[in-house]
Structure formats: structure tokens, C-alpha cells
Design an enzyme around this catalytic site. Structure first.
Site, short mmCIF file in Angstrom:
data_model
loop_
_atom_site.label_atom_id
_atom_site.label_comp_id
_atom_site.label_asym_id
_atom_site.label_seq_id
_atom_site.Cartn_x
_atom_site.Cartn_y
_atom_site.Cartn_z
CB SER A 296 -4.79 -5.62 6.39
OG SER A 296 -2.94 -5.01 6.82
N1 SAH Z 1 -2.18 -1.92 6.59
C1 SAH Z 1 -1.38 -1.94 5.54
C2 SAH Z 1 0.08 -3.67 6.13
C3 SAH Z 1 1.24 -3.93 5.66
S1 SAH Z 1 2.09 -4.98 6.24
C4 SAH Z 1 -1.69 -2.52 3.78
O1 SAH Z 1 -2.76 -2.68 4.12
O2 SAH Z 1 -1.00 -2.17 2.57
C5 SAH Z 1 2.78 -4.20 7.53
C6 SAH Z 1 3.89 -2.78 7.07
O3 SAH Z 1 4.65 -2.36 8.69
C7 SAH Z 1 5.06 -3.27 6.65
O4 SAH Z 1 5.15 -2.51 4.62
C8 SAH Z 1 6.70 -2.91 7.13
O5 SAH Z 1 7.44 -3.50 6.29
C9 SAH Z 1 5.84 -2.64 8.00
N2 SAH Z 1 6.86 -2.38 9.55
C10 SAH Z 1 7.35 -3.40 10.19
N3 SAH Z 1 7.35 -2.74 11.50
C11 SAH Z 1 7.94 -0.96 11.16
C12 SAH Z 1 8.34 -0.36 11.55
N4 SAH Z 1 8.34 -0.33 13.22
N5 SAH Z 1 7.67 0.47 11.69
C13 SAH Z 1 7.59 0.92 10.46
N6 SAH Z 1 6.99 0.49 9.69
C14 SAH Z 1 6.52 -1.01 10.19
#
Ligand code: SAH
Length: 224
Positions: free
Chosen positions: A72
Site C-alpha cells: 500500500s
Molecule cells: N498492507 C499490505 C497490503 C497488501 S495487498 C501491504 O502494504 O503490503 C492486500 C493483501 O490482502 C494481499 O496480500 C492479499 O493476498 C490479501 N488478502 C485478500 N483477501 C484476503 C483475505 N480474505 N484474508 C487475508 N488476506 C487477504
């Protein structure tokens, strides 16, 4: 352990760009919580992005992670964290831990972080990275975060870093009365509204905190 997890600034060659990023969060984006700014000025974001992108780590952008996921934008990390109003005593549930960067910021600001990521390969890298950096107040699990983490509930705060079609009921159920959850909600999978949910004795209230764009929240109470 290199001191990062204790909140001390370490000399890693990125102090200047990290400081600039923090000033931009304060001055341009009006992030006002000094604890949040302090944590963002401490966590070595360049170690959470792919090696080839390290020089861009402190720019104001989301960056690609792997398998179509993203780390993000610093502003949205700061904004979501600020909306949780953490004082340091909270137990926080984080869904969609991804690179682990947001997890690290939360770990500096709360007592304990429970992080869930659904993609095993992403989770393994993040878990090892957080351990190597010395964060000790994080429990990590691979699975569907829309179901929450019942045995450790209730949580004082919940942060969901992926966008869903509606507020997952298990997460509302696992929030303590007075607790806050921030979650991107939208009918489309490409853009959402950042919603803050506050649990009350009788149910919950919601506030619209502006537009945002997250990868989809996939799970039983998310997109199928
Ligand atoms: N704050 C993180 C954002 C990663 S993107 C960063 O800055 O790195 C969002 C993440 O949510 C992805 O890795 C995706 O695999 C995960 N995701 C999506 N649906 C999910 C769920 N139901 N449970 C856990 N993780 C999930």
C-alpha cells in the site's frame, strides 16, 4: 535484532528519504498523529519491497509485491492507522498483511498484532522478514481473514487492507465495544470507500473516510 522493532532509528542509509516521506505525510496529507508519524519514520520500508524497487520505497506510491498484490501507498497506511486511534495498549487484528509493512507499523503502535494473509507464499516471506527485523509482538496466520481470528477476539482495532463488497459480520462480532475497524468497501473490485466502523453496545456506527483503491478482499465474507 537490529533495534528497529524497539522503535529506535537505525542507520540504514535511508534516513533522509524516510524523513521526507514522513514530512510529506504531515504537511501534504495532514496526518496529525505523532505516534503514527514516528512509526512511519522508523520502519525500514525499503526492506519490504522487491529488491529492484528499493530506491522507490519512500516515494508516495503503492508498489507491486508479487502474484498481483501490492504494498500500500504510505499515505493510505498512515491514514488507516491514524483512524484506529491506537494508544499502545490495543490488541489489533490485521487482514491482508501482504509485505508486512503495515503489520510492522501497527506492531510499533499497539500491544499485540494478529496478522492474517491468504496467500501462503506472500505470508512466508513477510513472516520471516518481520522476525528477522526483531518484531516480537506479532502472531501470524495464513487463511481467510474475513472470518477473523475468533480465539483471540475481541480486538480493540481491526485493519483490513483489501477491498470487500460489504462489512464482514464475523469481524464486527470480534470487535470489542468501543473498538474501531477500518475497511475499504465498494461495489466494484477496483475502487472503494474507506469506512471506519465503531462498535457500540447495540450494534455499530460507520463513517465514510474518503475514496481509496485496494486489491480485492477474497473470502467467505468478501469477493468469492
Ligand atoms: N498492507 C499490505 C497490503 C497488501 S495487498 C501491504 O502494504 O503490503 C492486500 C493483501 O490482502 C494481499 O496480500 C492479499 O493476498 C490479501 N488478502 C485478500 N483477501 C484476503 C483475505 N480474505 N484474508 C487475508 N488476506 C487477504
Amino acid at each position: 535484532m537490529n533495534g528497529t522493532a524497539s522503535g529506535r532509528n537505525i542507520s540504514d542509509g535511508y534516513e533522509i528519504p524516510r524523513g521526507r516521506m514522513t514530512e510529506q505525510l504531515r504537511n501534504t496529507y495532514k496526518i496529525a498523529d505523532d505516534r503514527v508519524l514516528g512509526a512511519m519514520n522508523t520502519v525500514p520500508r525499503h526492506l519490504f519491497v522487491p529488491n529492484a524497487l528499493q530506491s522507490q520505497a519512500y516515494k508516495d506510491n503503492a508498489l507491486p509485491l508479487s502474484v498481483g498484490q501490492t504494498i500500500s501507498q504510505p499515505f493510505i497506511v498512515a491514514r488507516m492507522t491514524e483512524l484506529l486511534e491506537l494508544s499502545g495498549r490495543e490488541r489489533v487484528l490485521e487482514i491482508g498483511s501482504g509485505s508486512g509493512y503495515q503489520t510492522a507499523v501497527l506492531a510499533l503502535l499497539a500491544r499485540k498484532v494478529y496478522a492474517i494473509e491468504r496467500i501462503q507464499s506472500i505470508a512466508s516471506v513477510a513472516k520471516e522478514r518481520l522476525r528477522n527485523l526483531g518484531y516480537r509482538n506479532i502472531s501470524y496466520r495464513v487463511g481467510d481473514g474475513t472470518l477473523g481470528w475468533q480465539i483471540y477476539s475481541p480486538f480493540d482495532a481491526i485493519l483490513v487492507a483489501a477491498g470487500g463488497p460489504e462489512i464482514p459480520q464475523p469481524l464486527v462480532d470480534q470487535l470489542a465495544v468501543g473498538g474501531r475497524m477500518v475497511i475499504p468497501i465498494g461495489e466494484g473490485q477496483k475502487s472503494q470507500v474507506l469506512v471506519r466502523v465503531t462498535k457500540t453496545e447495540k450494534g455499530y456506527s460507520t463513517e465514510n473516510c474518503g475514496p481509496c483503491a485496494f486489491v480485492p478482499l477474497i473470502g467467505e465474507h468478501g469477493w468469492k
